[in-house]
Design an enzyme around this catalytic site. Structure first.
Site, short mmCIF file in Angstrom:
data_model
loop_
_atom_site.label_atom_id
_atom_site.label_comp_id
_atom_site.label_asym_id
_atom_site.label_seq_id
_atom_site.Cartn_x
_atom_site.Cartn_y
_atom_site.Cartn_z
N GLY A 27 0.81 -1.20 0.00
CA GLY A 27 0.00 0.00 0.00
C GLY A 27 0.85 1.26 0.00
CG ASN A 29 -1.01 3.06 -3.97
OD1 ASN A 29 -0.98 1.93 -3.50
ND2 ASN A 29 -2.14 3.74 -4.10
N GLY A 31 -1.60 7.51 1.19
CA GLY A 31 -1.74 7.60 2.64
C GLY A 31 -0.43 7.46 3.38
CB ILE A 32 0.31 5.90 6.67
CG1 ILE A 32 -0.55 6.83 7.54
CG2 ILE A 32 1.54 5.44 7.44
CD1 ILE A 32 -1.19 6.16 8.73
N GLY A 33 1.37 4.84 3.82
CA GLY A 33 2.34 4.06 3.06
C GLY A 33 3.16 4.91 2.13
CB SER A 156 -5.44 0.64 13.53
OG SER A 156 -6.39 1.67 13.75
CE1 TYR A 181 -8.87 -0.52 8.85
CE2 TYR A 181 -9.29 0.62 10.93
CZ TYR A 181 -8.48 0.38 9.83
OH TYR A 181 -7.27 1.03 9.72
#
Length: 315
Positions: A27, A29, A31-33, A156, A181
């Site tokens: 991931g 590409n 947000g946090i990644g 999280s 989630y």
């Protein structure tokens, strides 16, 4: 007696150099990644962005290269919800070893109905947990080839108040999206800690660390067009929240420290300094429910049965 030299505080803007090291970020590409990738690239590391969307991965690559001259960054197609694809997904990495993988990718659904993958797994549990569980198995030969590789699992704060139901891991009996989630992220965190216990027992040099970003909002995240664009209105609306939470650029700091700081140890939990929600990264006491070895073992056994692989069995 000579005084012991003091250890300088960790500088999030000047981490230790990562030259010669190769890291995969799932991931990576957005947000946090994305910010993990940008910060590791700025430290001189070679970064591989794992993404299921090639166009978004290329946009992120271009953004990093525009901000980090000489950045060594490339992409690999990776769909964590498609478990059978993961065995061959690691082949295009083109590396003799992997110094670390950051399990960052995640799916968060806000509304029903419950969604399933092609293999019949609940989508969030499959992507956030099972996919990373299986991917670690297939990456282990590359990780074991490095002198001191790290598996960093991004959990999280939403997992802090959740508990797993071992008889309903995939929310078939009761499906509440936010709860599902949180439980999927809790499963990830159990996995990261249990993986380290099994690696230590096997005498492996690979270490597994769990981190969480605290509260990370888009409205507090600096723009990186076209990856992320923050409008003036969003900036103003998000300003009051900055007292408690932070942007996704700061949310990346615990993961970056977990792979670059030589003093970080396997089995540790790292998060933001201020109430676990914002600030520079620090080591936290492992949350009480995460120390339940019985729950971790039951989850591991179920995950092994669902994926058909065991990342604790070394090559």
């Amino acid at each position: 007696m000579p005084s012991t030299p003091s250890i300088p505080p960790w500088d999030v803007h000047r981490p230790p150099p990562g030259h010669g090291k190769v890291f995969l970020i799932t991931g990576g590409n957005a947000g946090i990644g994305y910010f993990i990738a940008e910060q590791l690239s700025a430290a001189g590391a070679t970064v591989v962005l794992g993404s299921r969307n090639p166009a978004k991965a290329e946009a992120a690559t271009a953004s990093i290269r525009a901000r980090v001259p000489g950045a060594q960054v490339r992409t690999v197609r990776l769909d964590l919800a498609d478990l059978p694809s993961l065995r061959t997904a690691v082949e295009p990495l083109g590396a003799e070893r992997l110094d670390g993988v950051i399990h960052n990718a995640g799916v968060a659904l806000d509304d029903p109905p419950r969604e399933e993958t092609r293999e019949g797994h609940e989508l969030m549990f499959a992507t956030n947990h099972l996919g990373h569980f299986a991917l670690t198995h297939w990456l282990m030969p590359l990780l074991s080839a490095a002198p001191a590789a790290r598996v960093v699992t991004v959990g999280s704060f939403a997992a802090k108040t959740e508990r797993l139901d071992p008889d309903d891991l995939q929310s078939r009996k009761e499906y509440v999206p936010k709860r599902a989630y949180g439980r999927s992220k809790l499963a990830q965190m159990y996995f990261g800690l249990e993986l380290d216990r099994r690696l230590r027992a096997a005498g492996s040099a690979v270490a597994s660390v769990v981190v969480h970003p605290g509260g990370a909002l888009d409205s507090l995240t600096p723009s990186r067009p076209p990856v992320h664009v923050r409008t003036a209105g969003a900036r103003l609306r998000g300003a009051p929240a900055a007292l408690l939470v932070q942007g996704k650029d700061a949310g990346a700091w615990p993961a970056v420290r977990a792979v670059l700081d030589p003093d970080v140890r396997g089995g540790e939990l790292w998060g933001p300094r201020v109430f676990g929600l914002r600030g520079r990264p620090r080591r936290e006491r492992v949350w009480t429910h995460l120390t339940d070895a019985s729950a971790a073992t039951r989850l591991w056994d179920a995950s092994r049965d669902l994926t058909g692989v065991d990342p604790g069995r070394l090559p």
